[in-house]
Enzyme design. Structure first.
Site, PDB file in Angstrom:
ATOM      1  N   ASP A   1      -6.753  13.704  -7.725  1.00  0.00           N
ATOM      2  CA  ASP A   1      -6.337  12.431  -7.104  1.00  0.00           C
ATOM      3  C   ASP A   1      -7.600  11.725  -6.644  1.00  0.00           C
ATOM      4  O   ASP A   1      -8.222  12.123  -5.666  1.00  0.00           O
ATOM      5  CB  ASP A   1      -5.420  12.729  -5.906  1.00  0.00           C
ATOM      6  CG  ASP A   1      -5.042  11.464  -5.154  1.00  0.00           C
ATOM      7  OD1 ASP A   1      -5.145  10.365  -5.726  1.00  0.00           O
ATOM      8  OD2 ASP A   1      -4.623  11.584  -3.986  1.00  0.00           O
ATOM      9  N   MET A   2      -7.980  10.689  -7.347  1.00  0.00           N
ATOM     10  CA  MET A   2      -9.297  10.089  -7.082  1.00  0.00           C
ATOM     11  C   MET A   2      -9.312   8.581  -7.206  1.00  0.00           C
ATOM     12  O   MET A   2      -8.724   8.005  -8.110  1.00  0.00           O
ATOM     13  CB  MET A   2     -10.318  10.652  -8.068  1.00  0.00           C
ATOM     14  CG  MET A   2      -9.820  10.656  -9.506  1.00  0.00           C
ATOM     15  SD  MET A   2     -11.099  11.080 -10.658  1.00  0.00           S
ATOM     16  CE  MET A   2     -11.531   9.451 -11.264  1.00  0.00           C
ATOM     17  N   ALA A   3     -10.006   7.966  -6.266  1.00  0.00           N
ATOM     18  CA  ALA A   3     -10.310   6.547  -6.394  1.00  0.00           C
ATOM     19  C   ALA A   3     -11.304   6.405  -7.547  1.00  0.00           C
ATOM     20  O   ALA A   3     -12.034   7.352  -7.863  1.00  0.00           O
ATOM     21  CB  ALA A   3     -10.927   6.043  -5.091  1.00  0.00           C
TER      22      ALA A   3
ATOM     23  N   LYS B   1     -18.403   4.118 -16.699  1.00  0.00           N
ATOM     24  CA  LYS B   1     -17.184   4.904 -16.985  1.00  0.00           C
ATOM     25  C   LYS B   1     -16.134   4.694 -15.896  1.00  0.00           C
ATOM     26  O   LYS B   1     -14.957   4.443 -16.184  1.00  0.00           O
ATOM     27  CB  LYS B   1     -17.535   6.380 -17.132  1.00  0.00           C
ATOM     28  CG  LYS B   1     -18.505   6.639 -18.277  1.00  0.00           C
ATOM     29  CD  LYS B   1     -18.878   8.095 -18.362  1.00  0.00           C
ATOM     30  CE  LYS B   1     -19.963   8.288 -19.418  1.00  0.00           C
ATOM     31  NZ  LYS B   1     -20.367   9.667 -19.565  1.00  0.00           N
TER      32      LYS B   1
ATOM     33  N   GLY C   1      -7.938  19.605  -6.362  1.00  0.00           N
ATOM     34  CA  GLY C   1      -6.777  19.767  -5.482  1.00  0.00           C
ATOM     35  C   GLY C   1      -6.861  21.005  -4.616  1.00  0.00           C
ATOM     36  O   GLY C   1      -6.201  21.091  -3.577  1.00  0.00           O
TER      37      GLY C   1
ATOM     38  N   HIS D   1       0.835  -1.217   0.000  1.00  0.00           N
ATOM     39  CA  HIS D   1       0.000   0.000   0.000  1.00  0.00           C
ATOM     40  C   HIS D   1       0.864   1.259   0.000  1.00  0.00           C
ATOM     41  O   HIS D   1       1.774   1.382   0.823  1.00  0.00           O
ATOM     42  CB  HIS D   1      -0.901  -0.014   1.243  1.00  0.00           C
ATOM     43  CG  HIS D   1      -1.970   1.011   1.206  1.00  0.00           C
ATOM     44  ND1 HIS D   1      -1.946   2.131   2.007  1.00  0.00           N
ATOM     45  CD2 HIS D   1      -3.087   1.106   0.455  1.00  0.00           C
ATOM     46  CE1 HIS D   1      -3.024   2.863   1.762  1.00  0.00           C
ATOM     47  NE2 HIS D   1      -3.738   2.255   0.820  1.00  0.00           N
TER      48      HIS D   1
HETATM   49  N1  LIG Z   1      -3.044   3.635  -2.339  1.00  0.00           N
HETATM   50  C1  LIG Z   1      -4.229   3.117  -2.459  1.00  0.00           C
HETATM   51  O1  LIG Z   1      -4.387   1.904  -2.504  1.00  0.00           O
HETATM   52  C2  LIG Z   1      -5.433   4.000  -2.547  1.00  0.00           C
HETATM   53  C3  LIG Z   1      -6.670   3.457  -2.921  1.00  0.00           C
HETATM   54  C4  LIG Z   1      -7.765   4.309  -3.039  1.00  0.00           C
HETATM   55  C5  LIG Z   1      -7.641   5.657  -2.749  1.00  0.00           C
HETATM   56  N2  LIG Z   1      -6.434   6.156  -2.381  1.00  0.00           N
HETATM   57  C6  LIG Z   1      -6.280   7.575  -2.048  1.00  0.00           C
HETATM   58  O2  LIG Z   1      -7.424   8.017  -1.340  1.00  0.00           O
HETATM   59  C7  LIG Z   1      -7.482   9.443  -1.431  1.00  0.00           C
HETATM   60  C8  LIG Z   1      -8.914   9.886  -1.495  1.00  0.00           C
HETATM   61  O3  LIG Z   1      -9.495   9.531  -2.754  1.00  0.00           O
HETATM   62  P1  LIG Z   1     -11.008   9.945  -3.068  1.00  0.00           P
HETATM   63  O4  LIG Z   1     -11.399   9.437  -4.385  1.00  0.00           O
HETATM   64  O5  LIG Z   1     -11.850   9.592  -1.897  1.00  0.00           O
HETATM   65  O6  LIG Z   1     -10.870  11.539  -3.108  1.00  0.00           O
HETATM   66  P2  LIG Z   1     -12.035  12.643  -3.138  1.00  0.00           P
HETATM   67  O7  LIG Z   1     -13.305  12.054  -3.660  1.00  0.00           O
HETATM   68  O8  LIG Z   1     -12.092  13.309  -1.820  1.00  0.00           O
HETATM   69  O9  LIG Z   1     -11.479  13.683  -4.197  1.00  0.00           O
HETATM   70  C9  LIG Z   1     -11.240  13.300  -5.527  1.00  0.00           C
HETATM   71  C10 LIG Z   1     -10.751  14.496  -6.321  1.00  0.00           C
HETATM   72  O10 LIG Z   1     -11.821  15.425  -6.504  1.00  0.00           O
HETATM   73  C11 LIG Z   1     -11.391  16.718  -6.147  1.00  0.00           C
HETATM   74  N3  LIG Z   1     -12.537  17.434  -5.589  1.00  0.00           N
HETATM   75  C12 LIG Z   1     -13.274  17.071  -4.512  1.00  0.00           C
HETATM   76  N4  LIG Z   1     -14.251  17.968  -4.302  1.00  0.00           N
HETATM   77  C13 LIG Z   1     -14.126  18.907  -5.260  1.00  0.00           C
HETATM   78  C14 LIG Z   1     -14.843  20.117  -5.595  1.00  0.00           C
HETATM   79  N5  LIG Z   1     -15.879  20.522  -4.891  1.00  0.00           N
HETATM   80  N6  LIG Z   1     -14.433  20.831  -6.650  1.00  0.00           N
HETATM   81  C15 LIG Z   1     -13.365  20.431  -7.380  1.00  0.00           C
HETATM   82  N7  LIG Z   1     -12.646  19.311  -7.125  1.00  0.00           N
HETATM   83  C16 LIG Z   1     -13.031  18.568  -6.083  1.00  0.00           C
HETATM   84  C17 LIG Z   1     -10.308  16.548  -5.133  1.00  0.00           C
HETATM   85  O11 LIG Z   1      -9.438  17.667  -5.137  1.00  0.00           O
HETATM   86  C18 LIG Z   1      -9.623  15.279  -5.645  1.00  0.00           C
HETATM   87  O12 LIG Z   1      -8.656  15.604  -6.596  1.00  0.00           O
HETATM   88  C19 LIG Z   1      -6.592   9.805  -2.604  1.00  0.00           C
HETATM   89  O13 LIG Z   1      -5.430  10.395  -2.098  1.00  0.00           O
HETATM   90  C20 LIG Z   1      -6.231   8.463  -3.251  1.00  0.00           C
HETATM   91  O14 LIG Z   1      -4.951   8.425  -3.860  1.00  0.00           O
HETATM   92  C21 LIG Z   1      -5.333   5.352  -2.273  1.00  0.00           C
END
Ligand SMILES: NC(=O)c1ccc[n+]([C@@H]2O[C@H](COP(=O)([O-])OP(=O)(O)OC[C@H]3O[C@@H](n4cnc5c(N)ncnc54)[C@H](O)[C@@H]3O)[C@@H](O)[C@H]2O)c1
Length: 339
Positions: free
Chosen positions: A177-179, A227, A309, A119
């Site tokens: 950065d998004m899952a 998608k 971001g 991880h």
């Molecule tokens: N290493 C691993 O195995 C693993 C697996 C899954 C997720 N992750 C990490 O989990 C973290 C969280 O992921 P997530 O998908 O829950 O993130 P998230 O849904 O909180 O955000 C996803 C993206 O949307 C953008 N965003 C959110 N709200 C916004 C808004 N109102 N306007 C504009 N942009 C907006 C954020 O800046 C981000 O870039 C990330 O850092 C990801 O790398 C890691």
């Protein structure tokens, strides 16, 4: 949920100490602490110091190599492979993005896959490193199955995140950065920890029906239907198959089989805008595009338009001053003396 607010530096030192006590060398412990605290500073607490206890459990059980000899093999002018030797993913990913950055500086692009990893935390850390060098960064990692494929009842894919970091001239970089699931698994874990319900649509129970109780979650759903599902498969192809690693249901479990090495793969790319266009104009245009996006009038119910971001960057600026807020239980673990 009871919380504690501490300075980022204190959190780093606590994590470093815990990891060192568990047998990890200083250099690797420091890098892991930096990546975890980076996430907490951005209020991505699901991928912050909260994870330390799990990492230590896996380390103690033998599922992570504390003495990993992480190596880089150049495979072409702009390509290479990092072998993580079953060490910590944060360190493996950091070495891989550094090699991609070096190749992009000299040759325009650098692509590196990583194998025998674990991880690696929040991908934003790695693409931000590229953006800080005025390069575009891309990162992907696969994870073990928790997400149903679109139209499927049982889980097959991981939350398979993808991240892009793009530099600008004066503004902070664009960081998407998004899952590829509606939410990362960490958010479900956090809701469990905090005793909160989750919104409908994030997850399904063992019958494939939507749930709001985080304790009843059997699987997550891909974002955007087919998608997000398609993108999740792409992440598995780039970070899994291209790295010679397993896919979907065959990937080593995060929270089970703690004694087994996970053999995860990651994918990193760095792109040098100067090899494609006037780099100054590119950076100015990034500033301009982000400014114009921010100026789009808000729709009803919205305060304003943010660029990807930006919300995390605002948290980071505030938390650097005021400290990061973590669950008291996490703080207790981090400060508990070894018997
Ligand atoms: N290493 C691993 O195995 C693993 C697996 C899954 C997720 N992750 C990490 O989990 C973290 C969280 O992921 P997530 O998908 O829950 O993130 P998230 O849904 O909180 O955000 C996803 C993206 O949307 C953008 N965003 C959110 N709200 C916004 C808004 N109102 N306007 C504009 N942009 C907006 C954020 O800046 C981000 O870039 C990330 O850092 C990801 O790398 C890691």
């Amino acid at each position: 949920m009871a919380t504690v607010t501490i300075k980022a530096e204190e959190a780093k030192q606590l994590v470093i100490q815990k990891l060192q006590e568990a047998g990890l060398n200083d250099q690797h412990a420091k890098k892991i602490a930096e990546v975890l605290v980076h996430a907490d500073l951005r209020n991505v607490n699901s991928h912050g110091v909260l994870r330390t206890e799990h990492y230590i459990n896996r380390l103690k059980a033998g599922g992570i190599n504390p003495d990993a000899n992480i190596t880089f093999q150049s495979t072409g002018p702009v390509t290479g492979i990092v072998d993580g030797d079953d060490g910590f993913g944060h360190v493996v990913a950091d070495i891989a993005i550094d090699h991609a950055i070096e190749m992009a500086k000299s040759s325009g692009v650098g692509m590196v896959t990583a194998m025998n990893s674990s991880h690696c935390g929040a991908l934003s850390y790695f693409v931000q490193k590229a953006a800080e060098e005025k390069l575009i960064g891309i990162a992907m990692t696969h994870t073990d199955k928790i997400v149903v494929p679109f139209g499927g009842k049982t889980q097959f894919l991981g939350t398979n995140p993808i991240a892009y970091g793009v530099p600008a001239k004066t503004k902070q970089p664009f960081i998407l950065d998004m899952a590829t699931s509606n939410v990362a698994l960490g958010k479900i874990l956090q809701a469990r920890e905090e005793g909160k319900e989750i919104p409908e649509g994030w997850a399904v129970d063992e019958n494939g029906a939507p749930v709001t109780d985080p304790n009843k979650v059997a699987s997550l759903t891909p974002f955007g239907g087919p998608k997000g599902y398609g993108l999740a498969v792409i992440v598995d192809i780039f970070s899994g198959l291209l790295a010679g690693a397993a896919f979907g249901p065959h990937i080593g479990k995060m929270y089970d089989d703690l004694d087994k090495k996970r053999k995860l793969g990651h994918y990193f790319c760095a792109i040098n805008p100067a090899f494609f266009t006037d780099p100054d104009v590119f950076l100015e245009q990034m500033d301009r595009m982000m400014e114009e996006l921010q100026q789009v009038p808000p729709a009803p119910g919205f305060e304003r338009v943010y660029v990807p971001g930006e919300i995390e960057q605002l948290h980071e600026a505030r938390n650097l001053e005021q400290g990061i807020t973590i669950a008291s239980s996490v703080y207790e673990f981090l400060t508990k003396k070894v018997q």
